[in-house]
Each structure stands twice: as C-alpha cells, then as structure tokens.
Design a protein around this motif. Structure first.
Motif, PDB file in Angstrom:
ATOM      1  N   GLY A  61       0.804  -1.210   0.000  1.00 57.76           N
ATOM      2  CA  GLY A  61       0.000   0.000   0.000  1.00 57.76           C
ATOM      3  C   GLY A  61       0.838   1.260   0.000  1.00 57.76           C
ATOM      4  N   CYS A  83      -2.547   7.017  -6.094  1.00 59.98           N
ATOM      5  CA  CYS A  83      -3.219   5.713  -6.156  1.00 59.98           C
ATOM      6  C   CYS A  83      -4.301   5.723  -7.236  1.00 59.98           C
ATOM      7  CB  CYS A  83      -3.824   5.359  -4.807  1.00 59.98           C
ATOM      8  SG  CYS A  83      -2.634   4.853  -3.552  1.00 59.98           S
ATOM      9  N   GLY A 107      -3.814  -3.264   0.800  1.00 63.47           N
ATOM     10  CA  GLY A 107      -4.128  -1.857   0.564  1.00 63.47           C
ATOM     11  C   GLY A 107      -4.110  -1.512  -0.905  1.00 63.47           C
ATOM     12  N   LEU A 129      -7.317  -5.805   2.779  1.00 63.56           N
ATOM     13  CA  LEU A 129      -7.379  -4.364   2.977  1.00 63.56           C
ATOM     14  C   LEU A 129      -7.323  -4.058   4.470  1.00 63.56           C
ATOM     15  CD1 LEU A 129     -10.169  -3.215   0.471  1.00 63.56           C
ATOM     16  CD2 LEU A 129      -7.707  -2.818   0.298  1.00 63.56           C
ATOM     17  N   GLU A 131      -7.097  -1.353   5.801  1.00 63.67           N
ATOM     18  CA  GLU A 131      -7.288   0.097   5.837  1.00 63.67           C
ATOM     19  C   GLU A 131      -7.801   0.594   7.186  1.00 63.67           C
ATOM     20  OE1 GLU A 131      -6.265   1.382   2.348  1.00 63.67           O
ATOM     21  OE2 GLU A 131      -5.614  -0.581   3.101  1.00 63.67           O
ATOM     22  N   ARG A 134      -5.258   1.223   9.596  1.00 63.41           N
ATOM     23  CA  ARG A 134      -4.250   2.205   9.184  1.00 63.41           C
ATOM     24  C   ARG A 134      -4.828   3.625   9.130  1.00 63.41           C
ATOM     25  NH1 ARG A 134      -2.107  -1.996  10.018  1.00 63.41           N
ATOM     26  NH2 ARG A 134      -0.660  -3.142   8.660  1.00 63.41           N
ATOM     27  N   TYR A 156     -13.165  -6.532   4.743  1.00 62.52           N
ATOM     28  CA  TYR A 156     -12.925  -5.093   4.914  1.00 62.52           C
ATOM     29  C   TYR A 156     -13.086  -4.678   6.373  1.00 62.52           C
ATOM     30  CZ  TYR A 156     -12.965  -0.176   3.410  1.00 62.52           C
ATOM     31  OH  TYR A 156     -12.670   1.153   3.213  1.00 62.52           O
ATOM     32  N   SER A 159     -10.260  -6.475   8.538  1.00 63.32           N
ATOM     33  CA  SER A 159      -8.878  -6.325   8.063  1.00 63.32           C
ATOM     34  C   SER A 159      -8.180  -7.674   7.886  1.00 63.32           C
ATOM     35  CB  SER A 159      -8.053  -5.427   9.003  1.00 63.32           C
ATOM     36  OG  SER A 159      -8.592  -4.125   9.061  1.00 63.32           O
ATOM     37  N   THR A 227     -12.203   8.819   2.914  1.00 61.45           N
ATOM     38  CA  THR A 227     -10.842   8.784   3.443  1.00 61.45           C
ATOM     39  C   THR A 227     -10.433  10.180   3.909  1.00 61.45           C
ATOM     40  OG1 THR A 227     -10.213   6.973   1.969  1.00 61.45           O
ATOM     41  CG2 THR A 227      -8.427   8.287   2.888  1.00 61.45           C
ATOM     42  N   ARG A 240      -3.786   5.937  12.776  1.00 62.73           N
ATOM     43  CA  ARG A 240      -2.510   5.801  12.073  1.00 62.73           C
ATOM     44  C   ARG A 240      -1.332   5.881  13.033  1.00 62.73           C
ATOM     45  NH1 ARG A 240      -3.829   8.532   7.597  1.00 62.73           N
ATOM     46  NH2 ARG A 240      -3.355  10.554   8.545  1.00 62.73           N
TER      47      ARG A 240
END
Length: 249
Positions: A61, A83, A107, A129, A131, A134, A156, A159, A227, A240
């Motif tokens: 990612g 991306c 990712g 993912l 995400e 993160r 999803y 994770s 996001t 994060r």
C-alpha cells in the motif's frame, strides 16, 4: 529501486515495482507506476503487460511513514491522487495487464490487482485491505472484483486477508504456483495473450471495459472522499499513530 520496465519477449512488457523493504509506495512511486503502465499500453509493439514486484511481497500500500512526517494534508492528497492514477492506469492500459502477485498484496495492492485483467499468484500470496487498522478507507471497489460481496465486507471490516488459493476458488486468480515458478507462470499467460492480433486485443480490452457493470474510477473516487473526511475529523491520525506499535494491555 523504483519502477522499471523490461521487454523480455516480443509483444510483452514487464513493469516491476521495487521499493524496499515491503513495497509501500511513496507518492511519486504511484505516479511512476502509472506512467510506466500508460507508456506500455501506448506502445503499438506491446500486446500484454505484466505487473510484477521484487522483494518480500507484491505491495503493502501507501508509505504510512511519509504521511506521518507530513504535518499537513499534502502527503494524503498526493497518495490519494497517485493511487487513483495508478489504479486507473492498470484498468485503462490499452492492452491486457497480468498481475504476478507474490507474498502480501495489501491496501493499494488490491487496487492494482483488482483492476488487472488476470492474476497469477504464488502459493504464499495473501490479499487484504487493512485500511481500518491504518486510519484509511478505500479500494473496496477493487476488493469487490476479487471476492463475493459479503466476503468483501467481512474482509474489509475485520482487516483479515484471503489466500491465493481462496481467490482461485472464487475464480479471480487464474493460477496459483510455487513462488519460484511465479515469473514463468505469468509470462506463460502473457505469451498466450500476446499471440493475438495486436489491434484485435486492444479492441477486446476496450470492449470489455465498456461493458463493466461498475465504473471503477468513479466508485473509487467516491470512497476517497470518506478517506479525506476521516482525516479531517482526526480519527485517521489517531488510528494511524498506532501503526507499528504494540497494543496497550
């Protein structure tokens, strides 16, 4: 290190990503990858592109540390746009793209392979993912192209990852081979595609994209809005900042 291209055989272009230690791409890396794929597609001598990676895994990612060093939002915006361009470059490449996946594909890696035309994977490959762990969102658009809807949602939200063998059972991975045979297996498929007439294979790619039930560019862009919202709210930074740290007992 970086993104490189090679022409090992007539009609085939291999684009290789190499960003040690785990192929977590910085902002410029995503743009470089997009440029390499678009260049390959525009070359009339190319009939198939292979997207591969050097090192421990296919893709981890975005470079989280690059974002953590940025006190503003420029790295986030750059990663979002980078991306977006790289995923679109795979999808819109004028010739079929075969992804050769080794090790982890996480990712942004899902965004790449989800938009590829075919996937060959090593038997140690895993797809997922992470995400939500993160402080990010995105690429559910592409995971939904690899697994059924409810499995996509479960993967999803948790994770968790799916193995190459599981994706093969769902029909999204063409072939699973030992890692030592991955390059050969990807080239074998690319070679078969590259035997087709160059103009006809390009028309076929455009036709198949044209009947796709989901507009992957618009769908992914919609996700990216959330996001950015997560970052503006501060929740993304809180999550994060736990990246790479042991959970508190």
């Amino acid at each position: 290190m970086g993104v490189s291209t090679a022409r090992p055989e007539k009609g085939i272009c291999v684009v290789t990503v190499d960003f040690p230690p785990v192929n977590a791409l910085p902002v410029q890396g995503w743009y470089d990858l997009a440029d390499a794929l678009r260049t390959a597609g525009r070359d009339p001598e190319v009939r198939c592109a292979v997207l591969a990676a050097a090192g421990r895994g296919f893709n981890a990612g975005v470079d989280i540390k690059e974002m953590q060093r940025d006190r503003g939002h420029s790295a986030l915006v750059g990663a979002n746009r980078g991306c977006y361009e790289a995923f679109a470059a795979v999808y819109e490449c004028e010739v079929p793209v075969v992804a050769a996946v080794n090790g982890f594909c996480l990712g942004g890696g899902i965004g790449l392979v989800g938009n590829a035309d075919a996937i060959v994977a090593s038997d140690d490959a895993v797809f997922g993912l992470p995400e939500l762990d993160r402080g990010a969102l995105g690429a559910a658009t592409h995971l939904a192209r690899l697994v059924p809807q409810h499995l996509m949602r479960a993967l999803y939200y948790t994770s968790r990852t799916a193995t190459a063998q599981e994706l093969h059972a769902h029909g999204s991975v063409w072939k699973v081979v030992p890692r030592t045979e991955l390059a050969d297996a990807a080239m074998e498929l690319a070679r078969e595609i590259a035997r087709k007439d160059g103009l006809l294979i390009r028309l076929a790619k455009a036709a198949i994209n044209g009947i796709d039930p989901v507009d992957v560019r618009r769908s992914y862009r919609f996700e990216q809005g959330f996001t950015f919202e997560a970052n503006l709210s501060g929740v993304a930074d809180r999550v994060r900042d736990t990246f790479g740290k042991e959970p508190q007992s």
